[in-house]
Design a protein around this motif. Sequence first.
Motif, PDB file in Angstrom:
ATOM      1  N   GLY A 165       0.783  -1.227   0.000  1.00 53.91           N
ATOM      2  CA  GLY A 165       0.000   0.000   0.000  1.00 53.91           C
ATOM      3  C   GLY A 165       0.812   1.273   0.000  1.00 53.91           C
ATOM      4  N   LYS A 166       2.129   1.168   0.112  1.00 55.98           N
ATOM      5  CA  LYS A 166       2.980   2.353   0.130  1.00 55.98           C
ATOM      6  C   LYS A 166       3.692   2.528  -1.209  1.00 55.98           C
ATOM      7  CE  LYS A 166       3.805   2.728   5.110  1.00 55.98           C
ATOM      8  NZ  LYS A 166       4.828   2.888   6.169  1.00 55.98           N
ATOM      9  N   GLU A 167       3.987   3.799  -1.518  1.00 53.56           N
ATOM     10  CA  GLU A 167       4.690   4.133  -2.748  1.00 53.56           C
ATOM     11  C   GLU A 167       6.170   4.361  -2.457  1.00 53.56           C
ATOM     12  OE1 GLU A 167       2.927   7.419  -4.782  1.00 53.56           O
ATOM     13  OE2 GLU A 167       1.098   6.312  -5.327  1.00 53.56           O
ATOM     14  N   TYR A 168       6.994   3.930  -3.420  1.00 53.23           N
ATOM     15  CA  TYR A 168       8.441   4.072  -3.273  1.00 53.23           C
ATOM     16  C   TYR A 168       9.061   4.503  -4.604  1.00 53.23           C
ATOM     17  CZ  TYR A 168       7.805   1.185   0.945  1.00 53.23           C
ATOM     18  OH  TYR A 168       7.403   0.681   2.159  1.00 53.23           O
ATOM     19  N   GLU A 169      10.169   5.220  -4.493  1.00 47.88           N
ATOM     20  CA  GLU A 169      10.989   5.501  -5.663  1.00 47.88           C
ATOM     21  C   GLU A 169      12.081   4.438  -5.735  1.00 47.88           C
ATOM     22  OE1 GLU A 169      13.938   8.915  -7.589  1.00 47.88           O
ATOM     23  OE2 GLU A 169      12.745   9.373  -5.800  1.00 47.88           O
ATOM     24  N   LEU A 170      12.245   3.851  -6.915  1.00 49.58           N
ATOM     25  CA  LEU A 170      13.172   2.737  -7.101  1.00 49.58           C
ATOM     26  C   LEU A 170      14.623   3.225  -7.143  1.00 49.58           C
ATOM     27  CD1 LEU A 170      13.589  -0.280  -7.703  1.00 49.58           C
ATOM     28  CD2 LEU A 170      13.154   0.220 -10.111  1.00 49.58           C
ATOM     29  N   VAL A 171      15.485   2.541  -6.383  1.00 51.15           N
ATOM     30  CA  VAL A 171      16.925   2.846  -6.326  1.00 51.15           C
ATOM     31  C   VAL A 171      17.678   1.542  -6.589  1.00 51.15           C
ATOM     32  CG1 VAL A 171      18.825   3.711  -4.905  1.00 51.15           C
ATOM     33  CG2 VAL A 171      16.534   4.704  -4.663  1.00 51.15           C
ATOM     34  N   ILE A 172      18.655   1.566  -7.509  1.00 47.90           N
ATOM     35  CA  ILE A 172      19.333   0.323  -7.876  1.00 47.90           C
ATOM     36  C   ILE A 172      20.853   0.465  -7.782  1.00 47.90           C
ATOM     37  CG2 ILE A 172      17.507  -0.512  -9.394  1.00 47.90           C
ATOM     38  CD1 ILE A 172      19.165   0.525 -11.762  1.00 47.90           C
ATOM     39  N   THR A 173      21.487  -0.635  -7.459  1.00 45.03           N
ATOM     40  CA  THR A 173      22.933  -0.798  -7.581  1.00 45.03           C
ATOM     41  C   THR A 173      23.145  -1.985  -8.503  1.00 45.03           C
ATOM     42  OG1 THR A 173      23.358   0.098  -5.366  1.00 45.03           O
ATOM     43  CG2 THR A 173      25.086  -1.265  -6.375  1.00 45.03           C
ATOM     44  N   THR A 174      23.768  -1.746  -9.668  1.00 42.97           N
ATOM     45  CA  THR A 174      23.825  -2.766 -10.707  1.00 42.97           C
ATOM     46  C   THR A 174      25.205  -3.404 -10.814  1.00 42.97           C
ATOM     47  OG1 THR A 174      24.521  -1.293 -12.511  1.00 42.97           O
ATOM     48  CG2 THR A 174      22.157  -1.399 -12.022  1.00 42.97           C
TER      49      THR A 174
END
Length: 480
Positions: free
Chosen positions: A276-285
């Motif tokens: 139910g919560k919104e998040y901004e996606l953060v990645i380490t590739t």
Amino acid sequence: MPTIQEELDRRQLLYSLLMPVMNLYVPGMDKGKGLYFLFVKSETKTPGGLLARPVLTSYYKSDHFKTRPHDPYNVYTSPNEAILCPDSFHSMYTQMLCGLLEHKQVLRVGAVFASGLLRAIRFLQLNWAQLTHDIRTGTLNPKITNPSIQACMTRILKPDPNLADFIAAECSKDNWEGIITRIWPNTKYLDVIVTGAMAQYIPTLNHYSGGLPLACTMYASSECYFGLNLNPMCKPSEVSYTIMPNMAYFEFLPHKPNSIGATRPELVDLANVEVGKEYELVITTYAGLYRYRVGDILLVTGFHNSAPQFHFVRRKNVLLSIDSDKTDESELQRAVENASQLVLSEFNASVVEYTSYADTRTIPGHYVIYWELLLKDYSGESLSDEVMSRCCLAMEESLNSVYRQGRVADNSIGPLEIRVVKSGTFEELMDYSISRGASINQYKVPRCVSYTPIMELLDSRVVSAHFSKFLPHWTSERCR
């Protein structure tokens, strides 16, 4: 975006999962073929000599794609020679021709984005007469001069007057509703991305397909491939993607759009997100991006076993998008300012207010910018069409290279349009918004509109409309 050779192995793994999942919902996909419109784009080199190209071009030109083993679930009507042809007309023509030749074998029709599939339908509308001529006579359009394609089609193309008559009869009708299922009668679904900005194309796709299911199979970007849809036949509005934790290291920044001035919240690991919560996606590739903010806003909808599932909500700060282009508010503002300084200043004029929307009723779609002008030395509402078309071009020159490539090289975006509205129009817009409950103290002119009554209000005040008459500057150094 930086990448490494081993990344293709990881991405190929995700591709290999798509059809096994789809086969759970649509069995028998190994009994036919897929008509997919796939294209390579131009390549460049960085000042340091590194190859720079779109992620899908990198994949299509790799051995992972070119020498892929035979898989009965992943057989395409389009030959590699057509997909890898750098000329977009030659490539599209050949892929459409091959799709028509095998119209009864086609079980699914697709493209990467919904906009790409609609461009293919528009291409068929414009070129069906020549295509049916090729099928009738067994000869290839002389405009197709690519040697690889010519050699390939010599083996494939044989005279078929009955098929030519059938296609000509369908395409010559004024009504193109359901044209996909009329020409490719065994099609089970459309395989296209229709989430996010692509959702605007859903009504048009339904019109041309007769309401076929729209399958959104995977979630990916240039930076990283993320996951897949384990329920691909669900409604587009219900699509949720399951993140594959072996694609990258995923973290999530809680998204609170109204928390002005608040300290940035702590990053949340993949295992600790909340439904139910919104998040901004953060990645380490694996390729070298470290805690990179992708710019996607995701909503947690549930879990598959212990793996969280996400609904794509929107791109952060993106206002306009037709194809793979993404224009945010600051870029649009800069484009308006540049057009005003470069062109309008000559005539002692300026832009009082503006807003925009992505018009997808035409194929290809295009940007529409509403301007209210202040003309200090003129009595009318607008300047000449020549002056305003220069403004359109100045705006396009100010937009990013992805937009300009879509305009110049890919023909995936139409000419930008400026609609000049009557003086006082944006005051009327504010009055309307306040009448609907907006706060007079906090009201700001929306820089992008999609609400039908607002667009009707703006269109009713238009005094002139102008298009960019020339292509913006875009070049690509071909890699030899």
